[in-house]
Scaffold this motif. Structure first.
Motif, PDB file in Angstrom:
ATOM      1  N   LEU A 113       0.619  -6.243  -9.086  1.00 50.91           N
ATOM      2  CA  LEU A 113      -0.425  -5.832  -8.148  1.00 50.91           C
ATOM      3  C   LEU A 113       0.113  -5.806  -6.715  1.00 50.91           C
ATOM      4  O   LEU A 113      -0.132  -4.845  -5.968  1.00 50.91           O
ATOM      5  N   LEU A 114       0.866  -6.829  -6.330  1.00 49.96           N
ATOM      6  CA  LEU A 114       1.437  -6.863  -4.978  1.00 49.96           C
ATOM      7  C   LEU A 114       2.424  -5.722  -4.766  1.00 49.96           C
ATOM      8  O   LEU A 114       2.437  -5.081  -3.703  1.00 49.96           O
ATOM      9  N   ALA A 115       3.264  -5.429  -5.761  1.00 45.77           N
ATOM     10  CA  ALA A 115       4.232  -4.335  -5.629  1.00 45.77           C
ATOM     11  C   ALA A 115       3.521  -2.981  -5.544  1.00 45.77           C
ATOM     12  O   ALA A 115       3.957  -2.087  -4.804  1.00 45.77           O
ATOM     13  N   THR A 116       2.430  -2.830  -6.279  1.00 42.20           N
ATOM     14  CA  THR A 116       1.662  -1.586  -6.224  1.00 42.20           C
ATOM     15  C   THR A 116       1.072  -1.379  -4.830  1.00 42.20           C
ATOM     16  O   THR A 116       1.106  -0.265  -4.285  1.00 42.20           O
ATOM     17  N   ILE A 117       0.533  -2.441  -4.255  1.00 43.24           N
ATOM     18  CA  ILE A 117       0.018  -2.354  -2.885  1.00 43.24           C
ATOM     19  C   ILE A 117       1.149  -2.007  -1.924  1.00 43.24           C
ATOM     20  O   ILE A 117       0.970  -1.230  -0.976  1.00 43.24           O
ATOM     21  N   GLY A 118       2.352  -2.535  -2.190  1.00 45.58           N
ATOM     22  CA  GLY A 118       3.508  -2.206  -1.368  1.00 45.58           C
ATOM     23  C   GLY A 118       3.841  -0.723  -1.393  1.00 45.58           C
ATOM     24  O   GLY A 118       4.171  -0.126  -0.359  1.00 45.58           O
ATOM     25  N   VAL A 119       3.744  -0.101  -2.579  1.00 45.24           N
ATOM     26  CA  VAL A 119       3.992   1.343  -2.679  1.00 45.24           C
ATOM     27  C   VAL A 119       2.969   2.118  -1.853  1.00 45.24           C
ATOM     28  O   VAL A 119       3.302   3.086  -1.162  1.00 45.24           O
ATOM     29  N   ILE A 120       1.709   1.690  -1.914  1.00 44.52           N
ATOM     30  CA  ILE A 120       0.655   2.374  -1.153  1.00 44.52           C
ATOM     31  C   ILE A 120       0.929   2.288   0.341  1.00 44.52           C
ATOM     32  O   ILE A 120       0.813   3.280   1.076  1.00 44.52           O
ATOM     33  N   VAL A 121       1.329   1.119   0.811  1.00 44.22           N
ATOM     34  CA  VAL A 121       1.569   0.911   2.247  1.00 44.22           C
ATOM     35  C   VAL A 121       2.807   1.658   2.727  1.00 44.22           C
ATOM     36  O   VAL A 121       2.836   2.219   3.827  1.00 44.22           O
ATOM     37  N   LEU A 122       3.846   1.703   1.873  1.00 40.63           N
ATOM     38  CA  LEU A 122       5.131   2.290   2.274  1.00 40.63           C
ATOM     39  C   LEU A 122       5.355   3.665   1.652  1.00 40.63           C
ATOM     40  O   LEU A 122       6.493   4.090   1.476  1.00 40.63           O
ATOM     41  N   ALA A 123       4.279   4.393   1.389  1.00 38.37           N
ATOM     42  CA  ALA A 123       4.317   5.605   0.567  1.00 38.37           C
ATOM     43  C   ALA A 123       5.370   6.615   0.977  1.00 38.37           C
ATOM     44  O   ALA A 123       6.005   7.242   0.127  1.00 38.37           O
ATOM     45  N   GLU A 124       5.604   6.819   2.269  1.00 40.81           N
ATOM     46  CA  GLU A 124       6.530   7.865   2.716  1.00 40.81           C
ATOM     47  C   GLU A 124       7.640   7.322   3.616  1.00 40.81           C
ATOM     48  O   GLU A 124       8.331   8.099   4.261  1.00 40.81           O
ATOM     49  N   THR A 125       7.816   6.023   3.653  1.00 43.07           N
ATOM     50  CA  THR A 125       8.782   5.458   4.592  1.00 43.07           C
ATOM     51  C   THR A 125      10.228   5.694   4.171  1.00 43.07           C
ATOM     52  O   THR A 125      11.043   6.169   4.945  1.00 43.07           O
ATOM     53  N   SER A 126      10.551   5.350   2.907  1.00 40.54           N
ATOM     54  CA  SER A 126      11.939   5.433   2.457  1.00 40.54           C
ATOM     55  C   SER A 126      11.973   5.562   0.947  1.00 40.54           C
ATOM     56  O   SER A 126      11.308   4.804   0.234  1.00 40.54           O
ATOM     57  N   VAL A 127      12.745   6.518   0.458  1.00 38.65           N
ATOM     58  CA  VAL A 127      12.859   6.694  -0.983  1.00 38.65           C
ATOM     59  C   VAL A 127      13.471   5.464  -1.637  1.00 38.65           C
ATOM     60  O   VAL A 127      13.108   5.082  -2.762  1.00 38.65           O
ATOM     61  N   LEU A 128      14.380   4.779  -0.945  1.00 41.21           N
ATOM     62  CA  LEU A 128      15.008   3.588  -1.521  1.00 41.21           C
ATOM     63  C   LEU A 128      14.006   2.445  -1.664  1.00 41.21           C
ATOM     64  O   LEU A 128      14.025   1.711  -2.662  1.00 41.21           O
ATOM     65  N   TRP A 129      13.115   2.290  -0.669  1.00 44.43           N
ATOM     66  CA  TRP A 129      12.087   1.263  -0.772  1.00 44.43           C
ATOM     67  C   TRP A 129      11.149   1.555  -1.945  1.00 44.43           C
ATOM     68  O   TRP A 129      10.768   0.653  -2.694  1.00 44.43           O
ATOM     69  N   ILE A 130      10.779   2.809  -2.115  1.00 44.51           N
ATOM     70  CA  ILE A 130       9.870   3.173  -3.201  1.00 44.51           C
ATOM     71  C   ILE A 130      10.528   2.928  -4.556  1.00 44.51           C
ATOM     72  O   ILE A 130       9.909   2.381  -5.476  1.00 44.51           O
ATOM     73  N   ILE A 131      11.793   3.307  -4.694  1.00 37.22           N
ATOM     74  CA  ILE A 131      12.500   3.070  -5.950  1.00 37.22           C
ATOM     75  C   ILE A 131      12.603   1.574  -6.233  1.00 37.22           C
ATOM     76  O   ILE A 131      12.420   1.118  -7.368  1.00 37.22           O
ATOM     77  N   ALA A 132      12.885   0.781  -5.176  1.00 39.86           N
ATOM     78  CA  ALA A 132      12.979  -0.668  -5.351  1.00 39.86           C
ATOM     79  C   ALA A 132      11.644  -1.252  -5.828  1.00 39.86           C
ATOM     80  O   ALA A 132      11.604  -2.100  -6.738  1.00 39.86           O
ATOM     81  N   LEU A 133      10.549  -0.792  -5.236  1.00 43.19           N
ATOM     82  CA  LEU A 133       9.240  -1.294  -5.644  1.00 43.19           C
ATOM     83  C   LEU A 133       8.887  -0.851  -7.062  1.00 43.19           C
ATOM     84  O   LEU A 133       8.243  -1.593  -7.820  1.00 43.19           O
ATOM     85  N   MET A 134       9.314   0.350  -7.458  1.00 42.24           N
ATOM     86  CA  MET A 134       9.101   0.785  -8.832  1.00 42.24           C
ATOM     87  C   MET A 134       9.859  -0.114  -9.811  1.00 42.24           C
ATOM     88  O   MET A 134       9.369  -0.416 -10.905  1.00 42.24           O
ATOM     89  N   CYS A 135      11.042  -0.547  -9.424  1.00 44.85           N
ATOM     90  CA  CYS A 135      11.805  -1.479 -10.263  1.00 44.85           C
ATOM     91  C   CYS A 135      11.097  -2.827 -10.368  1.00 44.85           C
ATOM     92  O   CYS A 135      11.090  -3.459 -11.430  1.00 44.85           O
TER      93      CYS A 135
END
Length: 394
Positions: free
Chosen positions: A279-301
């Motif tokens: 749940l926390l990681a999902t909220i992180g994706v929402i907050v950082l939606a377009e900031t960095s592809v590497l951050w999004i991939i990390a949160l998906m992991c």
């Protein structure tokens, strides 16, 4: 680990592959047959819903016919036949038909192994064996990532699907000859799904089972590809690499969970804390939606790792089942898990369509992640009222 269990494990590798490979093939299917993300969401949803719908007859078949014939026949007809239909696809409708067949073919393989584990091994070992099977099977996620991209670019996706048709058929034949059915419970003939549903404690587990794998399965199985493509203009190889990274996290996750229930002597709180991490990681994706592809991939992991609670939840549910209801009980739990992904694919496909075209590229995907966050939050609140079981007292 005898030959029969090894073949069931390999069949589960194929099952994991088939539920995840659309994300990587999305650029090729879009170019060759005009399949849109919504078309692929529908086809993926059909895989999961067909898989889920098959759980009830499979539960009956495991308790009455046995796992050997149940798994071998369905994998041959559904897995091998569906892969052949997929390789011949000319329109998105053909993909949906193929994925439905493949879902039916893959439906019994994990439950067949869980049935054998539950009847031939002590209850305290179930969580470890269940996690081991999922961890090994999730290697299919890895094969369905970067290697599939390479195969599609070199030999073509149609040739690759013909190879999968042959491999699925050969695996089904091996299961027929190598798997040994456990001794049946005499009372299993009299058991029913209604008897399972009368176990009140399961009703606090079903909702979390419905939503816990939904995000992981939908994201890895489909949305990781369109998200990275549309929000970050990612090339197919980057999508393959991101899928590979998430797949590796999903291989490590089940094995990381497997000893925790015995270490802390609780099944409930291991599951709750891990799911809260998702749940926390999902909220992180929402907050950082377009900031960095590497951050999004990390949160998906992170979502892939902490979302690997399936064997742990299944172990919690299994601990509440009497021996003669194991087949029906585990398949009913699995119906919730897989059915949740199927429902999520249909819902998220509608969410994507409703928000396209968007004012900003990641908006459809932010709305999808908000849906997953809300569903998981509800599941966690209900799960708080579940009855804990202590593996060290089993």
């Amino acid at each position: 680990m005898n030959a029969g269990i090894a073949l069931l494990a390999f069949a589960y590798v194929l099952s994991q592959f088939f539920r995840a490979f659309l994300a990587v093939l999305s650029p090729f299917l879009g170019t060759d047959i005009g399949a849109t993300p919504q078309d692929l969401a529908f086809a993926s949803g059909m895989w999961f819903l067909t898989f889920a719908a098959m759980q009830l007859p499979i539960g009956w078949a495991l308790d009455t016919v046995g796992p050997r014939r149940t798994a071998a026949v369905l994998l041959l007809l559904g897995g091998g036949g569906g892969a052949a239909v997929f390789s011949l696809a000319a329109t998105p409708v053909h993909l949906a038909i193929a994925m439905s067949l493949i879902g039916a073919g893959c439906a019994p393989v994990l439950m067949a192994s869980y049935y054998i584990f539950a009847l031939d091994h002590p209850p305290v070992r179930f969580a470890f064996l269940a996690a081991l099977m999922v961890g090994v099977g999730t290697l299919g996620n890895i094969v369905a990532s970067y290697p599939t991209t390479i195969a599609a670019e070199t030999m073509g996706w149609r040739a690759a699907l013909w190879g999968l048709c042959a491999l699925s058929s050969a695996t089904a034949a091996g299961i027929w000859f190598a798997v040994r059915d456990p001794e049946k419970e005499a009372s299993a003939q009299r058991g029913s799904f209604a008897e399972v549903l009368r176990i009140r404690a399961l009703w606090f587990i079903f909702p979390l089972m419905l939503v816990s794998y939904a995000e992981v399965g939908a994201l890895r199985g489909l949305w990781i590809g369109p998200y990275l493509t549309e929000a970050f203009n990612a090339e197919p190889r980057l999508i393959g690499q991101a899928s590979l990274a998430m797949g590796i996290a999903m291989v490590i996750g089940p094995m990381a969970y497997s000893p925790l229930d015995r270490i802390f002597n609780t099944r409930k709180w291991v599951i709750f804390i891990g799911s809260f991490g998702v749940l926390l990681a999902t909220i992180g994706v929402i907050v950082l939606a377009e900031t960095s592809v590497l951050w999004i991939i990390a949160l998906m992991c992170v979502i892939g790792f902490f979302g690997s609670t399936y064997p742990a939840i299944m172990s919690h549910g299994r601990s509440l089942l009497p021996r003669h209801l194991v087949g029906r009980g585990v398949t009913l739990l699995n119906l919730c898990s897989i059915g949740g992904v199927g429902i999520a694919q249909f819902v998220t496909g509608r969410i994507y369509a409703a928000n396209t075209p968007a004012k900003w590229e990641s908006l459809p995907f932010v709305m999808i992640f908000m849906f997953f966050a809300a569903a998981l939050a509800v599941g966690l609140v209900i799960y708080l009222f579940s009855t804990d079981t202590k593996p060290n007292e089993a």
